[in-house]
Write a protein that holds these residues in place. Structure first.
Motif, short mmCIF file in Angstrom:
data_model
loop_
_atom_site.label_atom_id
_atom_site.label_comp_id
_atom_site.label_asym_id
_atom_site.label_seq_id
_atom_site.Cartn_x
_atom_site.Cartn_y
_atom_site.Cartn_z
N LYS A 111 69.91 73.91 20.39
CA LYS A 111 68.52 73.68 19.99
C LYS A 111 68.19 72.19 20.02
O LYS A 111 67.11 71.78 20.45
CB LYS A 111 68.29 74.23 18.58
N LYS A 115 65.22 70.57 22.27
CA LYS A 115 64.12 69.83 21.64
C LYS A 115 64.08 68.39 22.14
O LYS A 115 63.01 67.80 22.32
CB LYS A 115 64.27 69.86 20.11
N LEU A 116 65.26 67.82 22.37
CA LEU A 116 65.30 66.47 22.91
C LEU A 116 64.64 66.44 24.29
O LEU A 116 63.83 65.56 24.60
CB LEU A 116 66.76 65.99 23.01
N PHE A 119 61.00 66.51 23.84
CA PHE A 119 60.55 65.21 23.31
C PHE A 119 60.46 64.17 24.43
O PHE A 119 59.57 63.32 24.44
CB PHE A 119 61.52 64.76 22.22
N LEU B 90 61.86 64.99 16.64
CA LEU B 90 62.12 66.25 17.35
C LEU B 90 61.49 67.45 16.66
O LEU B 90 61.61 68.58 17.13
CB LEU B 90 63.62 66.46 17.54
N GLU B 91 60.83 67.22 15.53
CA GLU B 91 60.12 68.29 14.82
C GLU B 91 60.99 69.45 14.37
O GLU B 91 60.58 70.61 14.44
CB GLU B 91 58.95 68.77 15.67
N PHE B 92 62.18 69.11 13.91
CA PHE B 92 63.00 70.12 13.24
C PHE B 92 62.47 70.31 11.82
O PHE B 92 61.82 69.41 11.27
CB PHE B 92 64.45 69.63 13.12
N GLU B 96 67.01 72.46 8.51
CA GLU B 96 67.93 72.81 9.60
C GLU B 96 68.63 71.60 10.21
O GLU B 96 69.35 71.72 11.19
CB GLU B 96 67.20 73.60 10.71
#
Lengths: 221, 221
Positions: A111, A115-116, A119, B90-92, B96
DNA sequence: AAATAAATTTAGACAAATCTAAAACATAAT
DNA sequence: ATTATGTTTTAGATTTGTCTAAATTTATTT
């Protein structure tokens, strides 16, 4: 995708790279690439085989399995995305990121890397011009011509570097050549195949045949 | 600063945290914290002592040395900066990121972490409200109190919830209060100890004493 | 084809980090 | 103060990844 030790991941990556360039990979090649001993390589080959990451028979050579290739590509994906991050976001020089990415590539979260990727805007190539595999392990092969084969008078954009040794990268940095830099070949000296090139439509510099052979460019037509 | 194994770094970090809360740390505590066995802890204590990261005498207890504390603080710095990165860039979700940061905190490059710090704008606290040590290991001590004891006019970051019943969480969600949310107490009504608070530097809402007693915040000084 | 060289593998060892089972020590209770 | 309880340490083993030195297999030469 399971988790494997950093050491195993490094072996898979090394074998993948050696397969690309050489076609056939030997125990010695791997030992050399990973700065270790042939005996250690043999030991690891057996473990990789046991985990079905490698097709291997003693004395008969070896190659990655489907699964092994898949894992290798994910490591390479992570390595190149982190390099891109380091250069584009943290403003590292492109010649100082490799070592750090060697560590970051072993962070396991899928994940995180997806996500990186988002981004960073889903970049297609890393700071050295190497393609970044996507989440499924696919990547577009880039067509590249080395500088020696760029016709005199034509301009091209640097899209990749062959020899990525620190020495080479230092030289390129000094001559202000980086990924995306526009270069025009002004003259080729038949004597030693050295080139006079115009960099960024500005300064004219000279590079050796060795350098020219390791700088790849894309150009129209 | 030398490089230590991830395992050693984890021991140093665990001991540091246990020292903070308990004062005295025992072999069992550490084993419990690190999900390992007391015998393994003893083994590691000896190794840490050999490297002068720990003051230790068998059967007599132990504590971090100056150097040990220094190393622990750098790991914590890395952990919290990465958590901040994961949440803010990264908007985690804040819940988490811990596990991923547990891996990232062992990446060794000092330059990386300093550049990351800069990229993030030198944040002072992580997404859970815990302070981020600076490059020298210094950080401002924070106090944790329930909302009722946050001085009027002071701002704090939500760091914990006492009553975690679904009803409570629903109320907090509705008022847009979650972990890390910045809250300033505007007024306390003596009549029923209800509070007027400013949430996220924006909307002012009212909460009961019961709610205030179950929301914990961290604040500087 | 035999001899030599080179590559690869095995055998046995080691360091790091962990474990179990047993022994040593400290603490609390009577 | 002696016993019972609990904690900590030691002793010896295991796993992973590595090593050296020797043996084996493959490749090259003559």
């Amino acid at each position: 995708m399971q988790k494997y030790s950093s050491s195993k991941e490094n072996y898979l990556k090394a074998i993948f790279h050696l397969q690309k360039s050489d076609g056939v990979v030997t125990t010695n090649d791997v030992a050399n690439e990973l700065q270790t001993r042939p005996a250690s390589v043999t030991d690891m080959l057996k473990k990789l085989k046991a985990q079905k990451l490698l097709i291997y028979e003693r004395y008969k050579g070896f190659k990655l399995s489907q699964e092994g290739r898949k894992v290798a590509l994910q490591i390479i994906r992570k390595h190149r995305l982190w390099e891109y991050f380091l250069v584009e976001k943290l403003e590292f020089g492109w010649d100082e990121v490799h070592e750090i990415a060697e560590e970051l590539e072993h962070i396991s979260s899928k994940k995180l890397i997806d996500k990186l990727d988002e981004f960073l805007g889903f970049p297609k190539t890393d700071p050295h011009g190497d393609p970044i595999p996507d989440s499924q392990g696919k990547f577009t092969l880039v067509k590249q011509v080395d500088l020696l084969h760029l016709p005199v008078g034509k301009s091209g954009d640097v899209s990749g570097i062959g020899d990525q040794s620190p020495e080479m990268l230092e030289l390129l940095k000094h001559k202000q050549i980086s990924l995306g830099t526009r270069i025009e070949v002004k003259k080729v000296f038949a004597f030693d195949n050295s080139l006079e090139i115009k960099v960024r439509n500005q300064n004219v510099v000279t590079v050796s045949e060795h350098v020219a052979k390791n700088v790849f460019v894309k150009y129209d037509e």
